[in-house]
Design a protein around this motif. Sequence first.
Motif, PDB file in Angstrom:
ATOM      1  N   UNK A  95       0.819  -1.221   0.000  1.00 50.20           N
ATOM      2  CA  UNK A  95       0.000   0.000   0.000  1.00 50.20           C
ATOM      3  C   UNK A  95       0.849   1.266   0.000  1.00 50.20           C
ATOM      4  N   UNK A  96       2.063   1.171   0.511  1.00 53.29           N
ATOM      5  CA  UNK A  96       2.947   2.330   0.552  1.00 53.29           C
ATOM      6  C   UNK A  96       3.757   2.473  -0.735  1.00 53.29           C
ATOM      7  N   UNK A  97       3.592   1.521  -1.651  1.00 58.72           N
ATOM      8  CA  UNK A  97       4.357   1.538  -2.896  1.00 58.72           C
ATOM      9  C   UNK A  97       3.483   1.707  -4.135  1.00 58.72           C
ATOM     10  N   UNK A  98       2.173   1.590  -3.951  1.00 58.34           N
ATOM     11  CA  UNK A  98       1.256   1.638  -5.085  1.00 58.34           C
ATOM     12  C   UNK A  98       0.548   2.978  -5.167  1.00 58.34           C
ATOM     13  N   UNK A  99       0.392   3.478  -6.388  1.00 59.35           N
ATOM     14  CA  UNK A  99      -0.465   4.622  -6.638  1.00 59.35           C
ATOM     15  C   UNK A  99      -1.685   4.135  -7.393  1.00 59.35           C
ATOM     16  N   UNK A 100      -2.874   4.604  -7.028  1.00 57.21           N
ATOM     17  CA  UNK A 100      -4.106   4.152  -7.678  1.00 57.21           C
ATOM     18  C   UNK A 100      -4.982   5.345  -8.026  1.00 57.21           C
ATOM     19  N   UNK A 175       6.484   3.436  -7.597  1.00 60.45           N
ATOM     20  CA  UNK A 175       7.116   2.742  -8.720  1.00 60.45           C
ATOM     21  C   UNK A 175       6.104   2.018  -9.593  1.00 60.45           C
ATOM     22  N   UNK A 176       4.887   1.770  -9.047  1.00 56.28           N
ATOM     23  CA  UNK A 176       3.837   1.078  -9.786  1.00 56.28           C
ATOM     24  C   UNK A 176       2.544   1.872  -9.666  1.00 56.28           C
ATOM     25  N   UNK A 177       1.955   2.214 -10.804  1.00 51.15           N
ATOM     26  CA  UNK A 177       0.757   3.042 -10.844  1.00 51.15           C
ATOM     27  C   UNK A 177      -0.387   2.235 -11.457  1.00 51.15           C
ATOM     28  N   UNK A 178      -1.509   2.132 -10.718  1.00 48.99           N
ATOM     29  CA  UNK A 178      -2.689   1.403 -11.168  1.00 48.99           C
ATOM     30  C   UNK A 178      -3.761   2.416 -11.573  1.00 48.99           C
ATOM     31  N   UNK A 179      -4.139   2.409 -12.834  1.00 51.45           N
ATOM     32  CA  UNK A 179      -5.076   3.393 -13.367  1.00 51.45           C
ATOM     33  C   UNK A 179      -6.332   2.697 -13.870  1.00 51.45           C
TER      34      UNK A 179
END
Length: 272
Positions: A95-100, A175-179
């Motif tokens: 959760x601290x590494x993902x952008x959503x 580093x990982x972006x979920x769109x």
Amino acid sequence: MRTIEQPVGTHLAMEVHDLRKVFRKREGLRGKIREEWALKGVSFDVREGETYALLGPNGSGKSTLIRILSTLLLPDGGEVRMLGLRLPQDETKLRRLLGRVSVDAAFYKKLSARENLLYAAQLYGLEPRATETKAMEILERLGIESRRFGDPLEEMSRGMQQKIAITRALLINPPLLLLDEPTTGLDPKSRRDVQGFLEDLRAREGTTILLTTHDMAEAERLSDRIGFLAGGLLVAEGTAEALKAQAGTEDLEGAFIALTGEDMAKDEEETV
């Protein structure tokens, strides 16, 4: 087609294997429980620095997949590894590494853009002053004037709110972006602003991006590879050119219809 060539790493940022999710619904107060499988065994991987797009109509399982990867839903089967961590075992670290960013991003609408972003920064333990500076820089690149930073979200357009959502997701430099359909419902200018920003972000930061959309042109512009999702199954994947060649069509929409047996445009018209 992509307008910017980006380096793609050899290591995997995401590995999804046989992912399954079922929703159970009761028919009436005392009726039978009916099972609806949103994901029926989806497998794919995304390399570091790659943009991978999942194309599918409404109801194909795109949003369910993103919610699982975002740690908002638990799967009913399968394995997920992202950034070397496993779900659900390492969800707190992830959760601290993902952008959503989702099509229905939630905000405190009475608060300003600044207040919403600083609140998000507090949740991540970020320093407020540095966060405010970074947020302003991102918003300006997205085409929002600094004078609007103090405006309540409820006074902003749908496009501006979505740009605030993207800014919020990027505060931790993920580093990982979920769109999840990030440009749905945006006006043409806002859509171009967001797409151009995502291209620039990947060029500067090497961000790995998983994008779900039903916009063929967007998928073809932004992605290295595309997966066709239909009925909870990944039925085909490859570059846009490879998919068109496989289907024997000149455009991506024709390839989608040929390989999935579904008409994306018809589905959208029926759901409006």
